[in-house]
Design an enzyme around this catalytic site. Structure first.
Site, PDB file in Angstrom:
ATOM      1  N   HIS A 226      35.942  50.156  41.915  1.00  0.00           N
ATOM      2  CA  HIS A 226      35.524  51.168  42.891  1.00  0.00           C
ATOM      3  C   HIS A 226      35.155  50.455  44.185  1.00  0.00           C
ATOM      4  CE1 HIS A 226      33.512  54.518  44.808  1.00  0.00           C
ATOM      5  NE2 HIS A 226      33.999  55.308  43.879  1.00  0.00           N
ATOM      6  N   ARG A 227      35.467  51.096  45.328  1.00  0.00           N
ATOM      7  CA  ARG A 227      35.252  50.450  46.625  1.00  0.00           C
ATOM      8  C   ARG A 227      34.000  50.976  47.334  1.00  0.00           C
ATOM      9  NH1 ARG A 227      39.764  53.072  50.758  1.00  0.00           N
ATOM     10  NH2 ARG A 227      39.406  55.257  50.230  1.00  0.00           N
TER      11      ARG A 227
ATOM     12  N   ASP B 248      30.812  57.446  37.661  1.00  0.00           N
ATOM     13  CA  ASP B 248      30.770  57.372  39.115  1.00  0.00           C
ATOM     14  C   ASP B 248      30.196  56.022  39.525  1.00  0.00           C
ATOM     15  OD1 ASP B 248      31.018  58.297  41.793  1.00  0.00           O
ATOM     16  OD2 ASP B 248      30.751  60.330  41.045  1.00  0.00           O
TER      17      ASP B 248
ATOM     18  N   LYS C 267      31.029  64.665  36.529  1.00  0.00           N
ATOM     19  CA  LYS C 267      30.037  65.233  37.441  1.00  0.00           C
ATOM     20  C   LYS C 267      29.080  66.117  36.638  1.00  0.00           C
ATOM     21  CE  LYS C 267      32.467  63.698  41.048  1.00  0.00           C
ATOM     22  NZ  LYS C 267      31.995  62.678  41.989  1.00  0.00           N
TER      23      LYS C 267
ATOM     24  N   THR D 158      36.411  61.896  37.279  1.00  0.00           N
ATOM     25  CA  THR D 158      35.058  61.369  37.429  1.00  0.00           C
ATOM     26  C   THR D 158      34.079  62.410  36.901  1.00  0.00           C
ATOM     27  OG1 THR D 158      35.809  60.291  39.448  1.00  0.00           O
ATOM     28  CG2 THR D 158      33.440  60.355  39.056  1.00  0.00           C
TER      29      THR D 158
ATOM     30  N   HIS E 270      40.421  52.253  44.171  1.00  0.00           N
ATOM     31  CA  HIS E 270      40.471  53.494  44.951  1.00  0.00           C
ATOM     32  C   HIS E 270      41.093  53.198  46.314  1.00  0.00           C
ATOM     33  CE1 HIS E 270      37.712  56.034  42.382  1.00  0.00           C
ATOM     34  NE2 HIS E 270      37.703  54.858  41.800  1.00  0.00           N
TER      35      HIS E 270
ATOM     36  N   SER F 278      41.475  59.590  44.732  1.00  0.00           N
ATOM     37  CA  SER F 278      40.304  60.292  44.215  1.00  0.00           C
ATOM     38  C   SER F 278      39.469  60.795  45.373  1.00  0.00           C
ATOM     39  CB  SER F 278      39.480  59.331  43.335  1.00  0.00           C
ATOM     40  OG  SER F 278      38.293  59.932  42.901  1.00  0.00           O
TER      41      SER F 278
END
Length: 443
Positions: free
Chosen positions: A260-261, A169, A141, A139, A293, A345
């Site tokens: 993604h959750r 993200d 950053k 991811t 995820h 993750s």
């Protein structure tokens, strides 16, 4: 019937039988009084029934209530309608102090009304031409604030270093500092440049989540036109209707879909109220997604080992037996609905690699954000360190070594011929996330 297991905490003075019956009625045909239109239909055919109640060990005034719902109560192929019926109103019931949906058994007849994941595990491996090991991701950053060009540069460095995927993200959509179209273009450039240099197929999870379904689809179409292999969606904040529409588009157009959750812990973290993540995971497999995820067991986010492995099996396997020791309340037959790859993750680094490889196996994505970009030598060496650690663990496992016992030794041996890995091991040797899990199994 669809079978549901609820954890019910009745108000003082309310017997569990009354609480269980109230849950069954309120989430199917019941209302607070008798109405004359009851006589115009067959309530016996359509009402939910609480068919079993068992006390929760060690928890006074908590019960597991099992409810059966006739299949005719639900629209075919609609996770939205299923949840609206089963959990839509009943959670605000005054007779209950708390209520949690622990598990659902989806019957074969209802499963067959869903397309499920756009492609599934085997098709993804064939598309990527990657076999015999977990996939590696990162991811990017800082998650917010980078310009599109610098963001694309970070993607390129990570992919060139040996990762399979980089990732937006969950809250990267289209903000003033980086509009979505610019990000998509620079990330596509990073993918193609790194593919040309490494000879491996690469991907970046381009987040198509948007404020409207129309805008979401516009972003997905643009990604397809760029020729990238995978896009991404935040399925809980975006909603199941939007997610199912996007999954159908991805299947029809050859795009993989990473899920993604974001927001899940609002719903699933409290042990006595909400919806357990194993239910949200089943719903995602029905709605559609190729990755989701699933927690790490060893990182910074909530995830007890047996519980996590329980819903990882529910995501990947075709037939899962009831196993209360892992929190699985019902046997589930997915009748060849494609599987979903679990993504580990959150707060993981190279020292976690043996445990992650042992826990999740080959059909998984191991995603290191800070564990790649935090490398003291830069992004590409961080990616090299993760790839070397993974290859060392996979080779050791294939040679019959026990990763759970020899994991640290395997990593130290690999450090001798990889200075990038040695530097990473030195940076993260002291970092641990050791807190008690909130969501635990009933003993």
């Amino acid at each position: 019937d669809i079978l549901a297991a609820f954890r019910v905490s009745p108000q003082p003075g309310v017997p569990p039988e009354e609480a269980g019956a109230a849950v069954a009625a309120e989430s199917s045909t019941g209302t607070w009084t008798t109405v004359w239109t009851d006589g115009l239909t067959s309530l016996d055919r359509y009402k939910g029934r609480c068919y079993q109640i068992e006390p929760v060990p060690g928890e006074p005034d908590q019960y597991i209530c099992y409810v059966a719902y006739p299949l005719d109560l639900f629209e075919e192929g609609s996770v939205t309608n299923m949840f609206t019926s089963i959990v839509g109103n009943v959670f605000g019931f005054k007779a209950l102090r708390a209520l949690r949906l622990e598990d659902l058994r989806i019957p074969v007849a209802y499963v067959k009304t869903f397309q499920g994941p756009p492609h599934g595990i085997q098709v993804e491996r064939d598309k990527l031409n990657k076999y015999g090991r977990p996939l590696l991701g990162c991811t990017i950053k800082p998650k917010l604030g980078l310009s599109a060009k610098n963001y694309g540069r970070a993607c390129y460095e990570c992919l060139r270093g040996g990762l399979d995927f980089t990732k937006d993200d969950e809250n990267v959509n289209s903000q003033p500092f980086m509009r979505w179209r610019d990000r998509f273009l620079f990330c596509a450039e990073a993918i193609y440049k790194s593919q040309a240099e490494t000879g491996e197929i690469k991907g970046h999870y381009l987040n198509a989540t948007a404020g409207t379904c129309e805008e979401m689809m516009k972003r997905a179409i643009f990604a397809r036109e760029l020729g990238v292999p995978i896009i991404m969606h935040d399925y809980l904040t975006g909603g199941f209707t939007a997610n199912t529409s996007l999954a159908h588009y991805c299947r029809d157009n050859g795009l993989l879909l990473h899920i993604h959750r974001a927001m899940h812990a609002v719903i699933d973290r409290q042990k006595n109220h909400g919806i357990h993540f194993r239910v949200l995971a089943k719903a995602l497999r029905m709605s559609g997604g190729d990755h989701i995820h699933s927690g790490t067991v060893v990182g910074k986010l909530e995830g007890e080992r047996d519980i996590t492995l329980g819903f990882v099996d529910l995501l990947r396997d075709d037939y899962i037996e009831k196993d209360r020791s892992r929190g699985i309340y019902f046997t589930q037959d997915w009748v060849s609905l494609p599987g979903v790859i679990p993504v580990a993750s959150g707060g993981i680094h190279v020292w976690h690699m043996p445990a992650l490889t042992e826990i999740f196996g080959d059909d998984s994505v191991l995603q290191f954000g800070g564990g790649t970009l935090g490398h003291p030598w830069g992004n590409a060496p961080g990616a090299v360190a993760n790839r070397v650690a993974l290859e060392a663990c996979v080779q050791a496992r294939n040679e019959g070594r026990d990763l759970a016992v020899e994991g640290n030794t395997i990593i130290r041996e690999a450090c001798k011929w990889s200075p990038e890995l040695a530097a990473a091991c030195e940076v993260w040797k002291e970092i641990k996330f050791e807190f008690a899990a909130m969501d635990t199994l009933d003993k």
